[in-house]
Design a protein around this motif. Structure first.
Motif, PDB file in Angstrom:
ATOM      1  N   PRO A 199      71.248  65.696   6.258  1.00 11.46           N
ATOM      2  CA  PRO A 199      70.485  66.678   5.488  1.00 11.46           C
ATOM      3  C   PRO A 199      69.114  66.888   6.117  1.00 11.46           C
ATOM      4  O   PRO A 199      68.560  65.985   6.756  1.00 11.46           O
ATOM      5  N   VAL A 200      68.578  68.080   5.948  1.00 13.27           N
ATOM      6  CA  VAL A 200      67.206  68.377   6.375  1.00 13.27           C
ATOM      7  C   VAL A 200      66.557  69.184   5.265  1.00 13.27           C
ATOM      8  O   VAL A 200      67.140  70.156   4.757  1.00 13.27           O
ATOM      9  N   LEU A 201      65.384  68.755   4.818  1.00 14.72           N
ATOM     10  CA  LEU A 201      64.688  69.439   3.740  1.00 14.72           C
ATOM     11  C   LEU A 201      63.985  70.674   4.288  1.00 14.72           C
ATOM     12  O   LEU A 201      63.345  70.623   5.340  1.00 14.72           O
ATOM     13  N   VAL A 202      64.106  71.785   3.561  1.00 12.05           N
ATOM     14  CA  VAL A 202      63.494  73.045   3.976  1.00 12.05           C
ATOM     15  C   VAL A 202      62.799  73.673   2.777  1.00 12.05           C
ATOM     16  O   VAL A 202      63.189  73.452   1.629  1.00 12.05           O
ATOM     17  N   GLY A 209      65.714  82.183  10.606  1.00 12.27           N
ATOM     18  CA  GLY A 209      66.009  81.677  11.934  1.00 12.27           C
ATOM     19  C   GLY A 209      66.071  80.163  11.977  1.00 12.27           C
ATOM     20  O   GLY A 209      66.874  79.577  12.721  1.00 12.27           O
ATOM     21  N   MET A 210      65.252  79.500  11.180  1.00 12.48           N
ATOM     22  CA  MET A 210      65.289  78.042  11.129  1.00 12.48           C
ATOM     23  C   MET A 210      66.550  77.565  10.421  1.00 12.48           C
ATOM     24  O   MET A 210      67.186  76.587  10.837  1.00 12.48           O
ATOM     25  N   LEU A 211      66.938  78.255   9.348  1.00 14.89           N
ATOM     26  CA  LEU A 211      68.180  77.892   8.654  1.00 14.89           C
ATOM     27  C   LEU A 211      69.371  78.034   9.590  1.00 14.89           C
ATOM     28  O   LEU A 211      70.276  77.196   9.597  1.00 14.89           O
ATOM     29  N   ALA A 212      69.375  79.106  10.403  1.00 15.69           N
ATOM     30  CA  ALA A 212      70.467  79.305  11.353  1.00 15.69           C
ATOM     31  C   ALA A 212      70.500  78.196  12.394  1.00 15.69           C
ATOM     32  O   ALA A 212      71.568  77.693  12.758  1.00 15.69           O
ATOM     33  N   PRO A 221      70.906  72.090   5.281  1.00  9.74           N
ATOM     34  CA  PRO A 221      69.607  72.408   4.672  1.00  9.74           C
ATOM     35  C   PRO A 221      69.602  72.124   3.172  1.00  9.74           C
ATOM     36  O   PRO A 221      70.518  72.526   2.447  1.00  9.74           O
ATOM     37  N   VAL A 222      68.563  71.426   2.716  1.00 10.20           N
ATOM     38  CA  VAL A 222      68.383  71.111   1.293  1.00 10.20           C
ATOM     39  C   VAL A 222      67.091  71.784   0.849  1.00 10.20           C
ATOM     40  O   VAL A 222      66.010  71.473   1.369  1.00 10.20           O
ATOM     41  N   PRO A 223      67.134  72.709  -0.108  1.00  5.66           N
ATOM     42  CA  PRO A 223      65.937  73.487  -0.461  1.00  5.66           C
ATOM     43  C   PRO A 223      64.949  72.712  -1.316  1.00  5.66           C
ATOM     44  O   PRO A 223      65.322  71.933  -2.182  1.00  5.66           O
ATOM     45  N   VAL A 224      63.657  72.964  -1.033  1.00  6.76           N
ATOM     46  CA  VAL A 224      62.559  72.449  -1.855  1.00  6.76           C
ATOM     47  C   VAL A 224      61.684  73.651  -2.225  1.00  6.76           C
ATOM     48  O   VAL A 224      61.106  74.286  -1.345  1.00  6.76           O
ATOM     49  N   PRO A 225      61.571  74.002  -3.499  1.00  9.79           N
ATOM     50  CA  PRO A 225      60.863  75.227  -3.883  1.00  9.79           C
ATOM     51  C   PRO A 225      59.383  75.223  -3.504  1.00  9.79           C
ATOM     52  O   PRO A 225      58.721  74.170  -3.489  1.00  9.79           O
ATOM     53  N   VAL A 226      58.885  76.424  -3.202  1.00  9.82           N
ATOM     54  CA  VAL A 226      57.461  76.628  -2.950  1.00  9.82           C
ATOM     55  C   VAL A 226      56.909  77.570  -4.009  1.00  9.82           C
ATOM     56  O   VAL A 226      57.646  78.347  -4.614  1.00  9.82           O
ATOM     57  N   ASP A 227      55.595  77.486  -4.228  1.00  9.26           N
ATOM     58  CA  ASP A 227      54.912  78.450  -5.078  1.00  9.26           C
ATOM     59  C   ASP A 227      53.721  79.006  -4.298  1.00  9.26           C
ATOM     60  O   ASP A 227      53.667  78.884  -3.066  1.00  9.26           O
ATOM     61  N   GLN A 228      52.755  79.588  -4.972  1.00 10.15           N
ATOM     62  CA  GLN A 228      51.634  80.208  -4.270  1.00 10.15           C
ATOM     63  C   GLN A 228      50.766  79.204  -3.526  1.00 10.15           C
ATOM     64  O   GLN A 228      49.956  79.592  -2.675  1.00 10.15           O
ATOM     65  N   ARG A 437      68.039  87.497   0.367  1.00  6.41           N
ATOM     66  CA  ARG A 437      69.060  86.440   0.348  1.00  6.41           C
ATOM     67  C   ARG A 437      69.053  85.539   1.581  1.00  6.41           C
ATOM     68  O   ARG A 437      69.188  84.313   1.454  1.00  6.41           O
ATOM     69  N   PRO A 438      68.904  86.057   2.818  1.00  3.55           N
ATOM     70  CA  PRO A 438      68.940  85.170   3.986  1.00  3.55           C
ATOM     71  C   PRO A 438      67.821  84.128   4.023  1.00  3.55           C
ATOM     72  O   PRO A 438      67.908  83.178   4.798  1.00  3.55           O
ATOM     73  N   TYR A 439      66.791  84.271   3.189  1.00  3.99           N
ATOM     74  CA  TYR A 439      65.671  83.329   3.183  1.00  3.99           C
ATOM     75  C   TYR A 439      65.940  82.102   2.307  1.00  3.99           C
ATOM     76  O   TYR A 439      65.114  81.194   2.256  1.00  3.99           O
ATOM     77  N   PHE A 440      67.067  82.084   1.635  1.00  2.07           N
ATOM     78  CA  PHE A 440      67.380  80.970   0.738  1.00  2.07           C
ATOM     79  C   PHE A 440      68.560  80.176   1.291  1.00  2.07           C
ATOM     80  O   PHE A 440      69.572  80.751   1.695  1.00  2.07           O
ATOM     81  N   SER A 441      68.433  78.858   1.286  1.00  6.63           N
ATOM     82  CA  SER A 441      69.520  78.008   1.754  1.00  6.63           C
ATOM     83  C   SER A 441      70.545  77.740   0.666  1.00  6.63           C
ATOM     84  O   SER A 441      71.634  77.240   0.943  1.00  6.63           O
TER      85      SER A 441
END
Length: 477
Positions: A199-202, A209-212, A221-228, A437-441
């Motif tokens: 796994p790699v946290l993103v 491009g990084m997800l690809a 890829p394991v998603p970690v949410p971001v905010d402002q 959509r492509p920006y989400f893992s």
């Protein structure tokens, strides 16, 4: 885009006239083609080069262009269906299928059809690129002693030193490797730090491009949410504990696509959490030189605050120069540096020395700071124009954060909106945008689109593009 369209149109017209000439027959001179078709000499040169690449024309320096002899008929196409079996033969043994999906990347790289405004671009418009300064730097570089010799495998010492100074925090030239663009540097870092199946946290959302790259390397890829304020530390700690990951990839400055800057109070937390997890942080500092005039003092890279070798830092010149000026740097401390170096040598040997010499000439010239100031001012003007136009014409598209750097805005669509249908309608209306959509893992929290204000020619195109987007929204929303 207009120059490219002119080249294609002229090549098409010349292609249709080739039957007028016998093999080895001379075509009209470049000057006569310029006068006849009312195009620039550059357009004529590129159109003839295109026909030469197709094997239809032969150009002879000092003599002109001539019709080529007809080529032999191509051999019948073979049966390549066996490859489908061969490429998937070991798929059952892979924890993560190592198929390569480039669709999220090609959306950003593909040129829209003629007449379509490019809100989808990932690079500054040619008018924002330092073309004269780059041409002069390349010319000077070619005359440097030893410019065409093999460079050191790690890169030119002077260029490594320049990148090290930009990172700060005591990073030295010995801890920097020169790479062929940010994408190549990210690929090297991912391969060095995580084995296939890991796994790699993103960040979520994040750069497609990084997800690809991660998926092509067999990573999960394991998603970690971001905010402002950037990635959320509590969720990052949970993700490390839950996944067992040993790598986190982030963009702390002007994050793509949200434009967020990692808040001062979160910087130390991110490093502490990664260190306690025994993990690396890949810092993609791709856009530092595209700060806006109202950004204020920029925070230093995370690598500058990391004496323990947690951060593997990626920096690039490409975004501030040209898509073809692919010079970047990897910086790391400790044993991982040798692994990065070994992978890079095996993959690419080294970055061509003339390009490294040209980079040194460019960043050391008086034109470089002037270009960065002009670029900053123009990006600020364009961002202001686009945000004003969106708020006036498209108030239903939420803009939760106005970035102080970068070249795009991240818009949330109304609940229930179909972003794919909207991007298709926008293209029909004459403006290209990127779906979210492509920006989400994993599954996205809502529908989004990303719109760039840097790839078009100026504020008039921004205003017109938003008008066309309004027409598309009226059709879909």
């Amino acid at each position: 885009m207009q120059e490219r369209s002119s080249v294609d149109e002229l090549a098409k017209r010349l292609r249709g006239e080739l039957d007028r000439y016998s093999p080895d027959g001379k075509l009209p001179s470049s000057r006569s083609l310029v006068e006849r078709f009312r195009v620039s000499p550059v357009t004529v040169s590129r159109a003839l080069a295109q026909l030469a690449a197709e094997g239809l024309v032969v150009t002879r320096p000092g003599a002109g262009a001539f019709r080529a002899h007809p080529r032999a008929a191509a051999a019948p196409a073979g049966d390549t269906s066996w490859q489908e079996v061969a490429l998937s033969a070991d798929g059952s043994a892979d924890l993560v299928p190592r198929t390569v999906d480039a669709s999220g990347v090609t959306i950003c790289l593909a040129a829209p059809p003629p007449g379509v405004l490019e809100f989808s671009g990932g690079y500054p418009h040619p008018s924002l690129q330092p073309e004269r300064a780059m041409a002069a730097a390349l010319a000077r570089a070619g005359r440097r002693p030893g410019a065409w010799e093999r460079p050191p495998l790690e890169g030119l010492p002077e260029l490594r030193e320049w990148f090290a100074r930009g990172i700060g925090g005591g990073v030295t030239a010995a801890e920097v490797l020169i790479a062929a663009g940010g994408q190549t540097a990210l690929a090297t870092a991912l391969r060095a730090l995580a084995p296939p199946g890991a796994p790699v946290l993103v960040e979520s959302p994040t750069y497609p491009g990084m997800l690809a790259l991660a998926r092509a390397a067999g990573l999960r890829p394991v998603p970690v949410p971001v905010d402002q304020d950037g990635v959320r530390p509590a969720l990052l700690a949970d993700a490390f504990r839950g996944s067992g990951a040993r790598v986190f990839v982030c963009q702390p400055l002007f994050q793509n696509p949200t434009g967020a800057v990692l808040a001062p109070g979160r910087r130390a937390e991110v490093l502490r959490i990664a260190r306690e997890a025994g993990a690396f942080v890949i810092e993609d500092d791709f856009i530092r030189r595209l700060a806006h005039t109202d950004s204020g003092p920029l925070p230093p890279p995370l690598a500058a605050d990391d004496p323990d070798g947690v951060v593997v830092h990626v920096a690039s010149l490409t975004k501030a120069t040209s898509p073809s000026f692919r010079v970047s740097a990897l910086a790391a401390r400790g044993p991982v540096l040798e692994r990065l170096r070994a992978i890079q040598v095996v993959d690419t040997f080294f970055v061509p020395r003339p390009l490294q010499e040209a980079a040194l000439e460019l960043v050391g010239s008086p034109a470089w700071p002037r270009h960065l100031r002009a670029l900053s001012a123009e990006l600020t003007t364009r961002r202001t124009a686009m945000t004003a136009a969106l708020r006036l014409r498209l108030p239903e598209l939420a803009l939760p954060h106005v970035p102080s750097g970068g070249y795009h805005l991240w818009l949330r669509l109304p609940d229930g909106a179909d972003e794919s249908a909207l991007t298709t309608a926008a293209l029909r209306a004459g403006v290209a945008v990127i779906p979210g959509r492509p920006y989400f893992s994993a599954e996205p929290s809502a529908a989004h689109i990303r719109v760039s204000f840097a790839a078009v020619s100026g504020t008039a195109d921004i205003t017109e593009g938003v008008r066309r987007l309004r027409a598309a929204c009226d059709e879909i929303l």
